[in-house]
Write a protein that holds these residues in place. Structure first.
Motif, PDB file in Angstrom:
ATOM      1  N   ALA A 152     -18.553  52.153  54.382  1.00  7.83           N
ATOM      2  CA  ALA A 152     -17.301  51.373  54.398  1.00  7.83           C
ATOM      3  C   ALA A 152     -17.186  50.532  53.122  1.00  7.83           C
ATOM      4  O   ALA A 152     -18.182  50.292  52.435  1.00  7.83           O
ATOM      5  CB  ALA A 152     -17.291  50.472  55.629  1.00  7.83           C
ATOM      6  N   PRO A 153     -16.000  50.067  52.823  1.00 10.54           N
ATOM      7  CA  PRO A 153     -15.846  49.146  51.686  1.00 10.54           C
ATOM      8  C   PRO A 153     -16.709  47.901  51.880  1.00 10.54           C
ATOM      9  O   PRO A 153     -16.997  47.497  53.018  1.00 10.54           O
ATOM     10  CB  PRO A 153     -14.353  48.789  51.716  1.00 10.54           C
ATOM     11  N   LEU A 154     -17.078  47.289  50.782  1.00  9.57           N
ATOM     12  CA  LEU A 154     -18.010  46.164  50.806  1.00  9.57           C
ATOM     13  C   LEU A 154     -17.530  45.032  51.720  1.00  9.57           C
ATOM     14  O   LEU A 154     -18.305  44.504  52.511  1.00  9.57           O
ATOM     15  CB  LEU A 154     -18.216  45.632  49.384  1.00  9.57           C
ATOM     16  N   ARG A 155     -16.284  44.667  51.636  1.00  9.44           N
ATOM     17  CA  ARG A 155     -15.766  43.565  52.473  1.00  9.44           C
ATOM     18  C   ARG A 155     -15.914  43.898  53.959  1.00  9.44           C
ATOM     19  O   ARG A 155     -16.261  43.027  54.760  1.00  9.44           O
ATOM     20  CB  ARG A 155     -14.307  43.275  52.129  1.00  9.44           C
ATOM     21  N   ASP A 156     -15.678  45.160  54.321  1.00  6.85           N
ATOM     22  CA  ASP A 156     -15.822  45.576  55.716  1.00  6.85           C
ATOM     23  C   ASP A 156     -17.283  45.538  56.160  1.00  6.85           C
ATOM     24  O   ASP A 156     -17.583  45.173  57.304  1.00  6.85           O
ATOM     25  CB  ASP A 156     -15.265  46.986  55.927  1.00  6.85           C
ATOM     26  N   ARG A 157     -18.192  45.912  55.264  1.00  9.96           N
ATOM     27  CA  ARG A 157     -19.617  45.844  55.597  1.00  9.96           C
ATOM     28  C   ARG A 157     -20.060  44.400  55.792  1.00  9.96           C
ATOM     29  O   ARG A 157     -20.807  44.086  56.723  1.00  9.96           O
ATOM     30  CB  ARG A 157     -20.463  46.511  54.513  1.00  9.96           C
ATOM     31  N   LEU A 158     -19.573  43.520  54.923  1.00  9.36           N
ATOM     32  CA  LEU A 158     -19.910  42.106  55.068  1.00  9.36           C
ATOM     33  C   LEU A 158     -19.327  41.549  56.360  1.00  9.36           C
ATOM     34  O   LEU A 158     -19.980  40.785  57.074  1.00  9.36           O
ATOM     35  CB  LEU A 158     -19.409  41.309  53.856  1.00  9.36           C
ATOM     36  N   ARG A 159     -18.134  41.956  56.700  1.00  4.95           N
ATOM     37  CA  ARG A 159     -17.512  41.499  57.957  1.00  4.95           C
ATOM     38  C   ARG A 159     -18.320  41.996  59.155  1.00  4.95           C
ATOM     39  O   ARG A 159     -18.498  41.266  60.135  1.00  4.95           O
ATOM     40  CB  ARG A 159     -16.061  41.984  58.039  1.00  4.95           C
ATOM     41  N   HIS A 160     -18.827  43.212  59.073  1.00  4.22           N
ATOM     42  CA  HIS A 160     -19.668  43.749  60.147  1.00  4.22           C
ATOM     43  C   HIS A 160     -20.894  42.852  60.354  1.00  4.22           C
ATOM     44  O   HIS A 160     -21.205  42.463  61.479  1.00  4.22           O
ATOM     45  CB  HIS A 160     -20.107  45.179  59.797  1.00  4.22           C
ATOM     46  N   ILE A 161     -21.567  42.547  59.258  1.00  4.88           N
ATOM     47  CA  ILE A 161     -22.767  41.707  59.332  1.00  4.88           C
ATOM     48  C   ILE A 161     -22.404  40.330  59.877  1.00  4.88           C
ATOM     49  O   ILE A 161     -23.100  39.778  60.733  1.00  4.88           O
ATOM     50  CB  ILE A 161     -23.432  41.627  57.943  1.00  4.88           C
ATOM     51  N   TRP A 162     -21.312  39.768  59.373  1.00  5.12           N
ATOM     52  CA  TRP A 162     -20.841  38.456  59.823  1.00  5.12           C
ATOM     53  C   TRP A 162     -20.593  38.453  61.330  1.00  5.12           C
ATOM     54  O   TRP A 162     -21.093  37.585  62.049  1.00  5.12           O
ATOM     55  CB  TRP A 162     -19.555  38.101  59.072  1.00  5.12           C
ATOM     56  N   ASP A 163     -19.810  39.415  61.796  1.00  5.44           N
ATOM     57  CA  ASP A 163     -19.471  39.456  63.222  1.00  5.44           C
ATOM     58  C   ASP A 163     -20.713  39.584  64.092  1.00  5.44           C
ATOM     59  O   ASP A 163     -20.830  38.906  65.120  1.00  5.44           O
ATOM     60  CB  ASP A 163     -18.513  40.611  63.514  1.00  5.44           C
ATOM     61  N   ARG A 164     -21.644  40.439  63.687  1.00  8.33           N
ATOM     62  CA  ARG A 164     -22.853  40.644  64.487  1.00  8.33           C
ATOM     63  C   ARG A 164     -23.739  39.402  64.490  1.00  8.33           C
ATOM     64  O   ARG A 164     -24.341  39.060  65.503  1.00  8.33           O
ATOM     65  CB  ARG A 164     -23.653  41.844  63.992  1.00  8.33           C
ATOM     66  N   TYR A 165     -23.811  38.728  63.346  1.00  9.74           N
ATOM     67  CA  TYR A 165     -24.611  37.496  63.255  1.00  9.74           C
ATOM     68  C   TYR A 165     -24.017  36.411  64.159  1.00  9.74           C
ATOM     69  O   TYR A 165     -24.727  35.777  64.940  1.00  9.74           O
ATOM     70  CB  TYR A 165     -24.671  37.037  61.802  1.00  9.74           C
ATOM     71  N   VAL A 166     -22.718  36.213  64.068  1.00 11.39           N
ATOM     72  CA  VAL A 166     -22.051  35.210  64.888  1.00 11.39           C
ATOM     73  C   VAL A 166     -22.207  35.550  66.369  1.00 11.39           C
ATOM     74  O   VAL A 166     -22.534  34.674  67.186  1.00 11.39           O
ATOM     75  CB  VAL A 166     -20.570  35.059  64.480  1.00 11.39           C
ATOM     76  N   ASP A 167     -22.012  36.814  66.724  1.00 12.34           N
ATOM     77  CA  ASP A 167     -22.173  37.222  68.129  1.00 12.34           C
ATOM     78  C   ASP A 167     -23.579  36.930  68.633  1.00 12.34           C
ATOM     79  O   ASP A 167     -23.762  36.411  69.733  1.00 12.34           O
ATOM     80  CB  ASP A 167     -21.880  38.716  68.303  1.00 12.34           C
ATOM     81  N   TRP A 168     -24.592  37.277  67.822  1.00 12.19           N
ATOM     82  CA  TRP A 168     -25.977  37.038  68.229  1.00 12.19           C
ATOM     83  C   TRP A 168     -26.203  35.549  68.477  1.00 12.19           C
ATOM     84  O   TRP A 168     -26.769  35.166  69.501  1.00 12.19           O
ATOM     85  CB  TRP A 168     -26.951  37.552  67.158  1.00 12.19           C
ATOM     86  N   GLY A 169     -25.741  34.710  67.573  1.00  6.73           N
ATOM     87  CA  GLY A 169     -25.942  33.269  67.722  1.00  6.73           C
ATOM     88  C   GLY A 169     -25.225  32.677  68.911  1.00  6.73           C
ATOM     89  O   GLY A 169     -25.769  31.823  69.615  1.00  6.73           O
ATOM     90  N   VAL A 170     -24.012  33.148  69.160  1.00  8.85           N
ATOM     91  CA  VAL A 170     -23.234  32.645  70.293  1.00  8.85           C
ATOM     92  C   VAL A 170     -23.881  33.062  71.618  1.00  8.85           C
ATOM     93  O   VAL A 170     -23.938  32.276  72.563  1.00  8.85           O
ATOM     94  CB  VAL A 170     -21.768  33.131  70.214  1.00  8.85           C
ATOM     95  N   HIS A 171     -24.396  34.282  71.678  1.00  4.24           N
ATOM     96  CA  HIS A 171     -24.986  34.786  72.919  1.00  4.24           C
ATOM     97  C   HIS A 171     -26.445  34.386  73.111  1.00  4.24           C
ATOM     98  O   HIS A 171     -26.993  34.576  74.203  1.00  4.24           O
ATOM     99  CB  HIS A 171     -24.842  36.315  72.987  1.00  4.24           C
TER     100      HIS A 171
END
Length: 189
Positions: A78-97
């Motif tokens: 995927a484009p770089l911004r989309d890859r960074l968004r993937h990492i961001w979303d997963r990190y935030v989800d992990w921390g919230v849960h």
């Protein structure tokens, strides 16, 4: 003859350590960890010879879990911004849960009780993220800054985002998007 060690007991000790450290900090006594795990304190030291060894193993386990969460289904093409968004979303989800794991990991990261080798091992699995930052700089999509500085910016903004999501879960998607936009503006071009 000594009894073989049980993975269940080891896992119970580590899970108890997460809860106790999240609530009481790294100075919490091992007796409390053992008690919550349902084992004798001597049993804890059968699995982890010292408290520092317990803390180092806990750090490695939490880093591995976080890495797995962030990199699961990573869209490598995927484009770089989309890859960074993937990492961001997963990190935030992990921390919230996993709020207790998040608090414990935050304390371990700044602790002087972690061995240099442990820190290096904990960082190894995040090389793909560092590569992504280097790629972004090379493509002039990201500002040139040390990858560990970019990672610190990501972590700080993610922590803030997680805190707001936990306070106002009804606005989770708004906070997640606003946090990512702030990240992209901080490190992107």
């Amino acid at each position: 003859m000594a009894r073989p060690k049980s993975e269940e007991k080891r896992d119970a000790i580590l899970a108890a350590a997460v809860q106790i450290i999240a609530d009481q900090g790294l100075g919490a006594p091992t007796a409390r960890i053992a008690g919550l795990a349902g084992v004798a304190e001597g049993t804890l030291f059968t699995y982890f010879a010292t408290k520092d060894l317990l803390l180092n193993q806990l750090y490695l386990g939490l880093k591995a879990e976080l890495r797995q969460a962030m990199m699961a289904t990573y869209p490598a093409d995927a484009p770089l911004r989309d890859r960074l968004r993937h990492i961001w979303d997963r990190y935030v989800d992990w921390g919230v849960h996993n709020p207790a794991k998040r608090r414990t990991l935050a304390q371990l990261i700044v602790s002087d009780r972690l061995a240099t080798e442990t820190r290096a091992l904990g960082s190894e699995g995040f090389a793909r993220i560092e590569d992504m930052v280097r790629e972004g700089v090379a493509q002039d999509l990201m500002r040139e800054q040390p990858p560990d500085f970019a990672a610190a910016i990501l972590a700080s903004l993610a922590e803030t985002t997680m805190d707001f999501i936990l306070r106002r879960p009804d606005s989770a998607e708004n906070y997640r998007a606003a946090g990512f936009d702030a990240l992209w503006h901080a490190i992107g071009r």
